[in-house]
Each structure stands twice: as structure tokens, then as C-alpha cells.
Design a protein around this motif. Structure first.
Motif, PDB file in Angstrom:
ATOM      1  N   ILE A 172       0.855  -1.180   0.000  1.00  0.00           N
ATOM      2  CA  ILE A 172       0.000   0.000   0.000  1.00  0.00           C
ATOM      3  C   ILE A 172       0.892   1.231   0.000  1.00  0.00           C
ATOM      4  O   ILE A 172       1.656   1.464   0.936  1.00  0.00           O
ATOM      5  CB  ILE A 172      -0.938   0.017   1.218  1.00  0.00           C
ATOM      6  CG1 ILE A 172      -1.863  -1.203   1.199  1.00  0.00           C
ATOM      7  CG2 ILE A 172      -1.765   1.304   1.246  1.00  0.00           C
ATOM      8  CD1 ILE A 172      -2.768  -1.302   2.415  1.00  0.00           C
ATOM      9  N   LEU A 173       0.804   2.030  -1.061  1.00  0.00           N
ATOM     10  CA  LEU A 173       1.641   3.219  -1.178  1.00  0.00           C
ATOM     11  C   LEU A 173       1.093   4.384  -0.342  1.00  0.00           C
ATOM     12  O   LEU A 173       1.851   5.200   0.162  1.00  0.00           O
ATOM     13  CB  LEU A 173       1.741   3.656  -2.646  1.00  0.00           C
ATOM     14  CG  LEU A 173       2.289   2.615  -3.633  1.00  0.00           C
ATOM     15  CD1 LEU A 173       2.337   3.199  -5.035  1.00  0.00           C
ATOM     16  CD2 LEU A 173       3.671   2.127  -3.195  1.00  0.00           C
ATOM     17  N   PHE A 174      -0.228   4.430  -0.225  1.00  0.00           N
ATOM     18  CA  PHE A 174      -0.858   5.523   0.516  1.00  0.00           C
ATOM     19  C   PHE A 174      -2.273   5.110   0.858  1.00  0.00           C
ATOM     20  O   PHE A 174      -2.965   4.478   0.058  1.00  0.00           O
ATOM     21  CB  PHE A 174      -0.883   6.799  -0.337  1.00  0.00           C
ATOM     22  CG  PHE A 174      -1.627   7.946   0.295  1.00  0.00           C
ATOM     23  CD1 PHE A 174      -1.040   8.722   1.274  1.00  0.00           C
ATOM     24  CD2 PHE A 174      -2.929   8.250  -0.111  1.00  0.00           C
ATOM     25  CE1 PHE A 174      -1.727   9.784   1.855  1.00  0.00           C
ATOM     26  CE2 PHE A 174      -3.626   9.313   0.469  1.00  0.00           C
ATOM     27  CZ  PHE A 174      -3.009  10.078   1.446  1.00  0.00           C
ATOM     28  N   SER A 175      -2.719   5.472   2.048  1.00  0.00           N
ATOM     29  CA  SER A 175      -4.115   5.232   2.432  1.00  0.00           C
ATOM     30  C   SER A 175      -4.543   6.308   3.412  1.00  0.00           C
ATOM     31  O   SER A 175      -3.730   6.844   4.177  1.00  0.00           O
ATOM     32  CB  SER A 175      -4.298   3.843   3.062  1.00  0.00           C
ATOM     33  OG  SER A 175      -3.615   3.769   4.302  1.00  0.00           O
ATOM     34  N   THR A 176      -5.816   6.622   3.374  1.00  0.00           N
ATOM     35  CA  THR A 176      -6.334   7.635   4.289  1.00  0.00           C
ATOM     36  C   THR A 176      -7.834   7.463   4.449  1.00  0.00           C
ATOM     37  O   THR A 176      -8.495   6.807   3.631  1.00  0.00           O
ATOM     38  CB  THR A 176      -6.018   9.057   3.780  1.00  0.00           C
ATOM     39  OG1 THR A 176      -6.325  10.008   4.801  1.00  0.00           O
ATOM     40  CG2 THR A 176      -6.855   9.397   2.550  1.00  0.00           C
ATOM     41  N   GLU A 177      -8.368   8.044   5.490  1.00  0.00           N
ATOM     42  CA  GLU A 177      -9.813   8.089   5.728  1.00  0.00           C
ATOM     43  C   GLU A 177     -10.138   9.451   6.316  1.00  0.00           C
ATOM     44  O   GLU A 177      -9.452   9.911   7.234  1.00  0.00           O
ATOM     45  CB  GLU A 177     -10.256   6.988   6.687  1.00  0.00           C
ATOM     46  CG  GLU A 177     -11.742   7.015   7.015  1.00  0.00           C
ATOM     47  CD  GLU A 177     -12.186   5.871   7.912  1.00  0.00           C
ATOM     48  OE1 GLU A 177     -13.314   5.941   8.435  1.00  0.00           O
ATOM     49  OE2 GLU A 177     -11.401   4.923   8.088  1.00  0.00           O
ATOM     50  N   LEU A 178     -11.152  10.098   5.790  1.00  0.00           N
ATOM     51  CA  LEU A 178     -11.556  11.392   6.321  1.00  0.00           C
ATOM     52  C   LEU A 178     -13.068  11.514   6.318  1.00  0.00           C
ATOM     53  O   LEU A 178     -13.763  10.905   5.502  1.00  0.00           O
ATOM     54  CB  LEU A 178     -10.903  12.528   5.542  1.00  0.00           C
ATOM     55  CG  LEU A 178     -11.067  12.575   4.021  1.00  0.00           C
ATOM     56  CD1 LEU A 178     -12.254  13.451   3.640  1.00  0.00           C
ATOM     57  CD2 LEU A 178      -9.809  13.115   3.365  1.00  0.00           C
ATOM     58  N   VAL A 179     -13.573  12.284   7.259  1.00  0.00           N
ATOM     59  CA  VAL A 179     -15.011  12.510   7.411  1.00  0.00           C
ATOM     60  C   VAL A 179     -15.361  13.859   6.791  1.00  0.00           C
ATOM     61  O   VAL A 179     -14.686  14.860   7.052  1.00  0.00           O
ATOM     62  CB  VAL A 179     -15.419  12.490   8.896  1.00  0.00           C
ATOM     63  CG1 VAL A 179     -16.924  12.743   9.040  1.00  0.00           C
ATOM     64  CG2 VAL A 179     -15.038  11.156   9.533  1.00  0.00           C
ATOM     65  N   LEU A 180     -16.427  13.882   5.974  1.00  0.00           N
ATOM     66  CA  LEU A 180     -16.910  15.148   5.430  1.00  0.00           C
ATOM     67  C   LEU A 180     -17.970  15.770   6.350  1.00  0.00           C
ATOM     68  O   LEU A 180     -17.963  16.973   6.570  1.00  0.00           O
ATOM     69  CB  LEU A 180     -17.466  14.952   4.027  1.00  0.00           C
ATOM     70  CG  LEU A 180     -16.462  14.442   2.971  1.00  0.00           C
ATOM     71  CD1 LEU A 180     -17.099  14.467   1.588  1.00  0.00           C
ATOM     72  CD2 LEU A 180     -15.171  15.239   2.983  1.00  0.00           C
ATOM     73  N   PHE A 181     -18.882  14.938   6.858  1.00  0.00           N
ATOM     74  CA  PHE A 181     -19.796  15.433   7.891  1.00  0.00           C
ATOM     75  C   PHE A 181     -20.378  14.253   8.650  1.00  0.00           C
ATOM     76  O   PHE A 181     -20.377  13.116   8.184  1.00  0.00           O
ATOM     77  CB  PHE A 181     -20.910  16.321   7.317  1.00  0.00           C
ATOM     78  CG  PHE A 181     -21.906  15.642   6.401  1.00  0.00           C
ATOM     79  CD1 PHE A 181     -22.890  14.796   6.892  1.00  0.00           C
ATOM     80  CD2 PHE A 181     -21.886  15.892   5.037  1.00  0.00           C
ATOM     81  CE1 PHE A 181     -23.819  14.196   6.054  1.00  0.00           C
ATOM     82  CE2 PHE A 181     -22.808  15.298   4.178  1.00  0.00           C
ATOM     83  CZ  PHE A 181     -23.771  14.449   4.701  1.00  0.00           C
ATOM     84  N   GLU A 182     -20.894  14.567   9.854  1.00  0.00           N
ATOM     85  CA  GLU A 182     -21.506  13.545  10.703  1.00  0.00           C
ATOM     86  C   GLU A 182     -22.521  14.212  11.617  1.00  0.00           C
ATOM     87  O   GLU A 182     -22.302  15.316  12.114  1.00  0.00           O
ATOM     88  CB  GLU A 182     -20.446  12.814  11.525  1.00  0.00           C
ATOM     89  CG  GLU A 182     -20.998  11.686  12.385  1.00  0.00           C
ATOM     90  CD  GLU A 182     -19.921  10.880  13.074  1.00  0.00           C
ATOM     91  OE1 GLU A 182     -20.265   9.929  13.807  1.00  0.00           O
ATOM     92  OE2 GLU A 182     -18.719  11.199  12.894  1.00  0.00           O
ATOM     93  N   ASP A 183     -23.654  13.525  11.819  1.00  0.00           N
ATOM     94  CA  ASP A 183     -24.700  14.047  12.689  1.00  0.00           C
ATOM     95  C   ASP A 183     -25.397  12.863  13.358  1.00  0.00           C
ATOM     96  O   ASP A 183     -25.677  11.855  12.711  1.00  0.00           O
ATOM     97  CB  ASP A 183     -25.717  14.872  11.888  1.00  0.00           C
ATOM     98  CG  ASP A 183     -26.638  15.688  12.780  1.00  0.00           C
ATOM     99  OD1 ASP A 183     -26.463  16.916  12.825  1.00  0.00           O
ATOM    100  OD2 ASP A 183     -27.530  15.103  13.424  1.00  0.00           O
ATOM    101  N   GLU A 184     -25.677  13.000  14.651  1.00  0.00           N
ATOM    102  CA  GLU A 184     -26.345  11.918  15.389  1.00  0.00           C
ATOM    103  C   GLU A 184     -27.855  12.055  15.377  1.00  0.00           C
ATOM    104  O   GLU A 184     -28.558  11.328  16.093  1.00  0.00           O
ATOM    105  CB  GLU A 184     -25.823  11.874  16.827  1.00  0.00           C
ATOM    106  CG  GLU A 184     -24.351  11.454  16.909  1.00  0.00           C
ATOM    107  CD  GLU A 184     -23.867  11.310  18.340  1.00  0.00           C
ATOM    108  OE1 GLU A 184     -24.629  11.685  19.271  1.00  0.00           O
ATOM    109  OE2 GLU A 184     -22.740  10.831  18.523  1.00  0.00           O
ATOM    110  N   LEU A 185     -28.376  12.966  14.573  1.00  0.00           N
ATOM    111  CA  LEU A 185     -29.827  13.123  14.380  1.00  0.00           C
ATOM    112  C   LEU A 185     -30.561  13.264  15.703  1.00  0.00           C
ATOM    113  O   LEU A 185     -31.577  12.622  15.957  1.00  0.00           O
ATOM    114  CB  LEU A 185     -30.392  11.934  13.581  1.00  0.00           C
ATOM    115  CG  LEU A 185     -29.657  11.598  12.269  1.00  0.00           C
ATOM    116  CD1 LEU A 185     -30.351  10.448  11.555  1.00  0.00           C
ATOM    117  CD2 LEU A 185     -29.556  12.817  11.366  1.00  0.00           C
TER     118      LEU A 185
END
Length: 287
Positions: A172-185
Motif C-alpha cells: 500500500i503506497l498511501f491510504s487515508t480516511e476522512l469525514v466530510l460530515f456527521e450528525d447523530e440526528l
């Protein structure tokens, strides 16, 4: 990697207002993958500050002026993004929070319309839902599948990613995870839009995924996969939507019902579409 970790640690010790975005990029053949992560959107106007963006307006004002929603997700990561750029043509496919929220329905409560019986049952036990008027899709459901710029053509296709390459245990040369938005309603479920990316020696795979759960009412997962190989000048985009009412999955058990990644495989597919996006080579850079 050590440099990146030192930068993360240094940034974590700064006040939120002063933390700079953490930006990364990697190149694979004609493709450049650019990512950025930062803190959540501040709700207060900062137009008088020196660090304003977008022609002198702060980001909070940009969101307020651009979107017609009466509310935003509790955690809106306005500066998080991923861009897959085709260097020879200058075209790109980007995953941007503002563009995703722009596709949320500002005038229709989609859950109430689609799941009327379950919705009324849920309202009996929820003080919040009985006392709050929701004149929009408050689950922030979005049909967003990426912002495309400079593509020569976009057409339906039966072409699929190379499964042999996907399953191979290459480096794996590169990996990432990111959140754009989140809401618990308001403690009645969850709506979360995330991006995952994996760059391998021969391909790049990107996942844009929205998970929506309204407790004892419904589940929905929309996944957009972007796949490009090192020798290609096109991208395959596959969009899959899975959705079910609570009554269809209630027998799965508590652990599965609250597992945002595992529940998807138990939801029926309601939509599936494959597209091919071709990027024309710039004659000046075609060699």
C-alpha cells in the motif's frame, strides 16, 4: 511518515482556531491524489479576522449563503476534501463537503414520506421529534457522487475494476480516511459521509460512503467507488444504493444493527450504476 506524525502531534497541541490543514499528495502515473484534513466548521462568523477565505468572506458565511438548509450537520468538516487529478488534462474528480450538502433536499422530509408508518411509531417515543419541526431532509441524505471537472466524456459502461488486482496483497503506497460530515440526528440515529482512499502500485481506489440510520425506522447506505489504473486516462465510477426499513432487518441483532460498516451487506440494492469518465490528453503535454 515520521515527519507526518510529528506534524499531527504539533497541530493537536494548538488551539482549534490556529490549527492548519494537514495536506497530503501522492502521484501514480498520470494521477495525483490530493487530500486535506482539518477541524470542524465553526458556526460563528469570522469575516473580520485576517484569515478569511473566498474573497474576504469566512467559510461559515459561504456555507450560509450557498446552502438553503435551515441547519447543518453537528460535525461539518468544511476543509476536508479529496481530489483525484488527471495531470495531463488538468481534469479532476473531487469529494467536497459543500457540494455534498448542496444536494440535500431543503424542502422535504424524505424519511417521513418514505417510511410513514415506522416514522409515526417512532415519534410516539421521541420527545425531540414530537416537539421539533423538520422542514427539510434532516438526515442529510445526499445523492452526491463527486464533483467532476474537465472530463471529456461520461458514459454508462459494463467495465469493472480488475478484481485480481484488488485482491492481490501488494504494498500500500498511501491510504487515508476522512469525514466530510456527521450528525447523530438528535440521538435518533446517525448520518455520516466519509471518504476512504487506497493507492497501490498499479491502481487507486476511492470510496465515498454515506451511512444513514434512523433508529427503528430505516437504514440507507450509498457507496460511490472511483477506480483508476496507473496506465489509464479514465476513471470507473460505480454507485450502489442499499436501503431497507427497520422491519426488514430487525432480526439481525443489536450488534449488526449498530455496525455502520457491516449492516450494508444485509440491505437490498435499490440502485446500481456504472460510468466511465474519460479525460482528454492535453496536446501540449502529450509528449
Amino acid at each position: 511518515k515520521q515527519w507526518y506524525q510529528r506534524r499531527v502531534r504539533a497541530a493537536s497541541m494548538m488551539p482549534v482556531e490556529e490549527r492548519p490543514p494537514i495536506r497530503s499528495s501522492v502521484t501514480l502515473g498520470p494521477w495525483e491524489i490530493i487530500t486535506q484534513q482539518c477541524h470542524i466548521l465553526r458556526s460563528t462568523c469570522k469575516c473580520t479576522a485576517d484569515n478569511t477565505a473566498y474573497s474576504g468572506r469566512c467559510v461559515a458565511c459561504i456555507y450560509s449563503d450557498t446552502l438553503t438548509l435551515p441547519d447543518l450537520p453537528e460535525m461539518t468538516f468544511d476543509r476536508n476534501f479529496l481530489s483525484l487529478r488527471h495531470t495531463p488534462s488538468g481534469g479532476s474528480i473531487s469529494l467536497i463537503t459543500l457540494d455534498a450538502l448542496a444536494l440535500v433536499d431543503p424542502s422535504r422530509d424524505a424519511v417521513k414520506v418514505s417510511y410513514a408508518a415506522e416514522w409515526q411509531e417512532k415519534r410516539r417515543d421521541s420527545e425531540h421529534l414530537n416537539n421539533t419541526v423538520k422542514p427539510f431532509d434532516w438526515t442529510f441524505k445526499t445523492a452526491y457522487r463527486g464533483s467532476v471537472s474537465g472530463a471529456h466524456s461520461c458514459s454508462e459502461t459494463q467495465e469493472e475494476p480488475d478484481r485480481e488486482k484488488l485482491l492481490r496483497r501488494d504494498q500500500i503506497l498511501f491510504s487515508t480516511e476522512l469525514v466530510l460530515f456527521e450528525d447523530e440526528l438528535a440521538d435518533n440515529g446517525c448520518s455520516k459521509l466519509v471518504v476512504k482512499c487506497r493507492v497501490m502500485p498499479s491502481f487507486v481506489l476511492i470510496l465515498l460512503r454515506q451511512y444513514v440510520r434512523v433508529d427503528r425506522v430505516m437504514y440507507r447506505v450509498q457507496e460511490t467507488r472511483l477506480y483508476a489504473e496507473k496506465t489509464w486516462n479514465h476513471v470507473l465510477r460505480e454507485v450502489t444504493v442499499r436501503e431497507a426499513g427497520y422491519h426488514q432487518v430487525q432480526d439481525l441483532g443489536h450488534s449488526l444493527l449498530f455496525d455502520e460498516w457491516a449492516i450494508g451487506q444485509y440491505l437490498p440494492v435499490t440502485e446500481c450504476q456504472r460510468e466511465r469518465l474519460d479525460f482528454r490528453l492535453d496536446p501540449d503535454n502529450s509528449g
